[in-house]
Motif scaffolding. Structure first.
Motif, PDB file in Angstrom:
ATOM      1  N   PRO A  72       0.849  -1.209   0.000  1.00  0.00           N
ATOM      2  CA  PRO A  72       0.000   0.000   0.000  1.00  0.00           C
ATOM      3  C   PRO A  72       0.875   1.247   0.000  1.00  0.00           C
ATOM      4  O   PRO A  72       1.339   1.697   1.045  1.00  0.00           O
ATOM      5  N   ALA A  73       1.090   1.811  -1.171  1.00  0.00           N
ATOM      6  CA  ALA A  73       2.118   2.842  -1.351  1.00  0.00           C
ATOM      7  C   ALA A  73       1.873   4.092  -0.517  1.00  0.00           C
ATOM      8  O   ALA A  73       2.795   4.644   0.085  1.00  0.00           O
ATOM      9  N   VAL A  74       0.624   4.565  -0.472  1.00  0.00           N
ATOM     10  CA  VAL A  74       0.331   5.815   0.235  1.00  0.00           C
ATOM     11  C   VAL A  74       0.651   5.670   1.718  1.00  0.00           C
ATOM     12  O   VAL A  74       1.372   6.481   2.311  1.00  0.00           O
ATOM     13  N   GLU A  75       0.126   4.610   2.345  1.00  0.00           N
ATOM     14  CA  GLU A  75       0.363   4.410   3.770  1.00  0.00           C
ATOM     15  C   GLU A  75       1.818   4.067   4.055  1.00  0.00           C
ATOM     16  O   GLU A  75       2.361   4.471   5.094  1.00  0.00           O
ATOM     17  N   LEU A 531      -8.044   8.941 -11.221  1.00  0.00           N
ATOM     18  CA  LEU A 531      -7.652   8.080 -10.107  1.00  0.00           C
ATOM     19  C   LEU A 531      -6.163   8.247  -9.794  1.00  0.00           C
ATOM     20  O   LEU A 531      -5.758   8.323  -8.621  1.00  0.00           O
ATOM     21  N   LEU A 532      -5.338   8.303 -10.828  1.00  0.00           N
ATOM     22  CA  LEU A 532      -3.897   8.482 -10.624  1.00  0.00           C
ATOM     23  C   LEU A 532      -3.597   9.845 -10.005  1.00  0.00           C
ATOM     24  O   LEU A 532      -2.699   9.974  -9.163  1.00  0.00           O
ATOM     25  N   GLU A 533      -4.343  10.871 -10.410  1.00  0.00           N
ATOM     26  CA  GLU A 533      -4.147  12.185  -9.812  1.00  0.00           C
ATOM     27  C   GLU A 533      -4.491  12.167  -8.325  1.00  0.00           C
ATOM     28  O   GLU A 533      -3.747  12.701  -7.492  1.00  0.00           O
ATOM     29  N   LEU A 534      -5.618  11.545  -7.982  1.00  0.00           N
ATOM     30  CA  LEU A 534      -6.026  11.474  -6.581  1.00  0.00           C
ATOM     31  C   LEU A 534      -5.053  10.639  -5.760  1.00  0.00           C
ATOM     32  O   LEU A 534      -4.795  10.926  -4.588  1.00  0.00           O
ATOM     33  N   ALA A 535      -4.498   9.597  -6.386  1.00  0.00           N
ATOM     34  CA  ALA A 535      -3.515   8.768  -5.683  1.00  0.00           C
ATOM     35  C   ALA A 535      -2.265   9.573  -5.353  1.00  0.00           C
ATOM     36  O   ALA A 535      -1.693   9.441  -4.261  1.00  0.00           O
ATOM     37  N   SER A 536      -1.821  10.412  -6.272  1.00  0.00           N
ATOM     38  CA  SER A 536      -0.627  11.219  -6.022  1.00  0.00           C
ATOM     39  C   SER A 536      -0.871  12.273  -4.949  1.00  0.00           C
ATOM     40  O   SER A 536       0.044  12.686  -4.250  1.00  0.00           O
ATOM     41  N   GLU A 537      -2.131  12.709  -4.799  1.00  0.00           N
ATOM     42  CA  GLU A 537      -2.467  13.699  -3.780  1.00  0.00           C
ATOM     43  C   GLU A 537      -2.587  13.081  -2.393  1.00  0.00           C
ATOM     44  O   GLU A 537      -2.534  13.792  -1.392  1.00  0.00           O
ATOM     45  N   ALA A 539      -5.281  11.634  -1.204  1.00  0.00           N
ATOM     46  CA  ALA A 539      -6.598  11.937  -0.650  1.00  0.00           C
ATOM     47  C   ALA A 539      -7.345  10.693  -0.187  1.00  0.00           C
ATOM     48  O   ALA A 539      -8.243  10.789   0.644  1.00  0.00           O
ATOM     49  N   PHE A 540      -6.998   9.526  -0.731  1.00  0.00           N
ATOM     50  CA  PHE A 540      -7.707   8.291  -0.404  1.00  0.00           C
ATOM     51  C   PHE A 540      -6.713   7.217  -0.009  1.00  0.00           C
ATOM     52  O   PHE A 540      -5.539   7.253  -0.383  1.00  0.00           O
ATOM     53  N   SER A 541      -7.194   6.218   0.727  1.00  0.00           N
ATOM     54  CA  SER A 541      -6.334   5.119   1.163  1.00  0.00           C
ATOM     55  C   SER A 541      -6.008   4.191   0.003  1.00  0.00           C
ATOM     56  O   SER A 541      -6.753   4.122  -0.988  1.00  0.00           O
ATOM     57  N   SER A 542      -4.906   3.470   0.129  1.00  0.00           N
ATOM     58  CA  SER A 542      -4.500   2.542  -0.925  1.00  0.00           C
ATOM     59  C   SER A 542      -5.543   1.461  -1.151  1.00  0.00           C
ATOM     60  O   SER A 542      -5.772   1.019  -2.282  1.00  0.00           O
ATOM     61  N   GLU A 543      -6.189   1.019  -0.078  1.00  0.00           N
ATOM     62  CA  GLU A 543      -7.197  -0.036  -0.207  1.00  0.00           C
ATOM     63  C   GLU A 543      -8.341   0.404  -1.108  1.00  0.00           C
ATOM     64  O   GLU A 543      -8.768  -0.331  -2.013  1.00  0.00           O
ATOM     65  N   VAL A 544      -8.823   1.620  -0.903  1.00  0.00           N
ATOM     66  CA  VAL A 544      -9.936   2.120  -1.707  1.00  0.00           C
ATOM     67  C   VAL A 544      -9.482   2.397  -3.137  1.00  0.00           C
ATOM     68  O   VAL A 544     -10.193   2.092  -4.102  1.00  0.00           O
ATOM     69  N   LEU A 545      -8.282   2.950  -3.308  1.00  0.00           N
ATOM     70  CA  LEU A 545      -7.763   3.229  -4.647  1.00  0.00           C
ATOM     71  C   LEU A 545      -7.601   1.937  -5.451  1.00  0.00           C
ATOM     72  O   LEU A 545      -7.972   1.878  -6.631  1.00  0.00           O
TER      73      LEU A 545
END
Length: 566
Positions: A72-75, A531-537, A539-545
């Motif tokens: 999970p990259a974001v976390e 989706l990729l833009e929101l992932a870079s920001e 804003a949402f967890s990796s699980e939901v993305l």
């Protein structure tokens, strides 16, 4: 024929044990260790031994790569300092402490080899992650445990190699540290390069060929790194992380779906096989130790003492980690970020217009705003999921030993004093920690009365709805673009576009012919870009993305299959 029969039986046992674990609520690796230990006493099975190099070279690289791809990259980025401390600093501290203890009780072993044994015992295993996930513990705790188990295996093996090299060439602190640092740096460099090549090459191939090529990527990262004196496992992890982060942009939907299913299967088989082997080998190790040491009593005492030392050190480290995180002035950080945001908002609209490169200036400004947005989302994450002493207790008790301890213990030099005793000690530490901590972890969670994750489930549901709304809005805006039909040769009439917009706004995904199918593919591409833009920001967890990306991929694969059938 015997090898083939054994492989077939092994796959059957792993598959049934995995299914049984879900019904019993017991982790599959625990069942497999018990099955292997029970089977080792059958008369038809003689002494069972597997070359540790087979596990270190043939099993661990793809196993760690498979876990790294799904990280999970974001976390992981948000908790990277905590994960790095647990995976590197804690491993080194634990190895030195165990080295000092073994030197005191077995002075004939020597400090470098004692540290080598400490490196074998220090890394925790990923089996804890599956148990904690099933118990419904905070996703942040799961991410920390998953990230730790992914990196600390490589750290331990680099330290093990450095300690054994110190035995052969004489101990020199500077040389040992240099070997350790080079092993990490060279591995990361090679792993990132291999990951980028993997993305570039496989993106140009058809799905079947790309899938076949994907199976060799961990070994392509591992082998040259080992030749350069680095850690092949670190390289496999780096290649996996690079691939996992780039797959959403570079791979086709069909290839992503194929990779996810295949690597999950590979991970299940390899991990299950190692734990089954662990149980099968234990009897032979006990017999060897009985011949050399007149019984396992000494090994049991050493294992219990070593496990106690590891848990005490881990508890002290995690307590310090929780304390430091609790002392962070999140309020001050938010105030500073808000001040920066105000300054950026005050930048005039024609910023960069009085120079030679207004576009470059605006891009820099937008980049700063994106980083600021990500920083605000990070603070929201920290405030929404703080780590308390109860979570720290779970992190401590979930530090079980497993795969690396099993394989690395048998790589100790043949001339190591009391080698059989040290190997049995390592095996017992792994088995005791798996059974004791693994079986009591659910009870510990109930005892601590950790709050239910029902609120987290509600938040995830709300997060999914918010993400769906954001993606749908991006698609509606794209369909409302008056130049859309012209961009595609004027083949889409206004009525078709109006129907697509209405269906999208109603969250419908029915197919209404060729034009509608092409429009749906366009909508999916637009949603994925957003989706990729929101992932870079952040804003949402990796699980939901990832859940959203899996849905988009499944829809795209289905549409493309129907288009190809025409």
């Amino acid at each position: 024929m015997e090898l083939l029969t054994g492989l077939i039986l092994g796959v059957v046992v792993i598959a049934f044990s995995t299914s049984l674990s879900q019904k019993l609520g017991v982790a599959g690796p625990l069942i497999l260790v018990a099955v292997g230990l029970a089977a080792s006493w059958l008369p038809v099975l003689g002494p069972f031994e597997v070359d540790p190099e087979l596990i270190l070279v043939g099993v661990l690289p793809p196993l760690l790569y498979a876990a790294a791809v799904r990280l999970p990259a974001v976390e992981f980025r948000r908790d990277l300092p905590s994960i790095s401390g647990l995976a590197v600093a804690l491993v080194v501290i634990s190895a030195l402490a165990i080295g000092g203890f073994i030197t005191l009780v077995l002075p004939q072993v020597g400090f470098p080899l004692a540290v080598a044994l400490g490196a074998v015992l220090s890394p925790s295993d990923a089996v804890a992650t599956s148990i904690v996930k099933r118990l419904g513990i905070s996703p942040r705790v799961v991410t920390i445990l998953e990230g730790e188990s992914l990196i600390n295996d490589a750290t331990a093996l680099v330290l093990l190699r450095s300690a054994i090299a110190a035995v052969a060439g004489g101990f020199a602190f500077a040389d040992t540290v240099g070997t350790f640092v080079w092993g990490i740096v060279a591995a990361v460099a090679v792993g990132v390069v291999v990951g980028l090549l993997n993305l570039s090459i496989r993106a140009r191939m058809n799905t079947v060929a790309a899938t076949a090529l994907g199976f060799v990527v961990p070994f392509v990262a591992y082998l040259p790194t080992e030749h350069l004196g680095g850690s092949g496992l670190v390289a496999a992890v780096a290649a996996g992380i690079t691939t996992g982060q780039g797959a959403a942009r570079r791979f086709t939907a069909e290839l992503r779906v194929s990779d996810e299913i295949n690597w999950r299967t590979v991970e299940l088989m390899l991990e299950g096989g190692v734990f089954l082997i662990m149980g099968l080998e234990l009897r032979g190790i006990l017999d060897d130790n009985t011949e050399q040491q007149n019984g396992p009593g000494t090994a049991v005492l050493l294992a219990l003492a070593s496990l106690a030392i590891l848990l005490v050190i881990r508890a002290a480290y995690v307590a310090a980690l929780i304390f430091v995180q609790g002392r962070r002035a999140r309020t001050r950080q938010r105030e500073r970020l808000e001040l920066i945001a105000d300054r950026l908002d005050a930048v005039p609209a024609d910023f960069g217009g009085r120079g030679g490169q207004p576009g470059a200036a605006r891009r820099r400004l937008q980049s700063m705003r994106n980083r600021l947005t990500r920083a605000f989302h990070d603070l929201d994450y920290y405030e929404a999921s703080p780590l308390g002493w109860k979570h720290g207790t779970i992190i401590v008790w979930a530090g079980m030993r497993g795969v690396v301890t099993l394989a690395a213990a048998q790589t100790l030099p043949r001339d190591t004093p009391d080698r059989e005793l040290l190997i049995l000690t390592a095996f017992l530490v792994a088995v005791i920690s798996l059974l004791l901590q693994g079986l009591t972890l659910p009870g510990l969670v109930r005892l601590l009365r950790i709050p239910s994750t029902a609120d987290d489930t509600t938040l995830l549901h709300e997060e999914r709805e918010a993400l769906d709304d954001a993606l749908r809005s991006a698609a509606v805006e794209r369909l409302a673009d008056p130049t859309l039909a012209l961009e595609h040769g004027g083949t889409w009439d206004d009525r078709t576009l109006a129907i697509a917009r209405r269906r999208l706004e109603q969250a419908a995904d029915e197919d209404a012919g060729t034009q509608a199918r092409e429009l749906q593919l366009l909508v999916i591409a637009t949603m994925r870009a957003r989706l990729l833009e929101l992932a870079s920001e952040g804003a949402f967890s990796s699980e939901v993305l990832r859940e959203s990306q899996r849905r988009l991929d499944a829809q795209q694969v289905s549409l493309e299959m129907r288009r190809n059938d025409l």
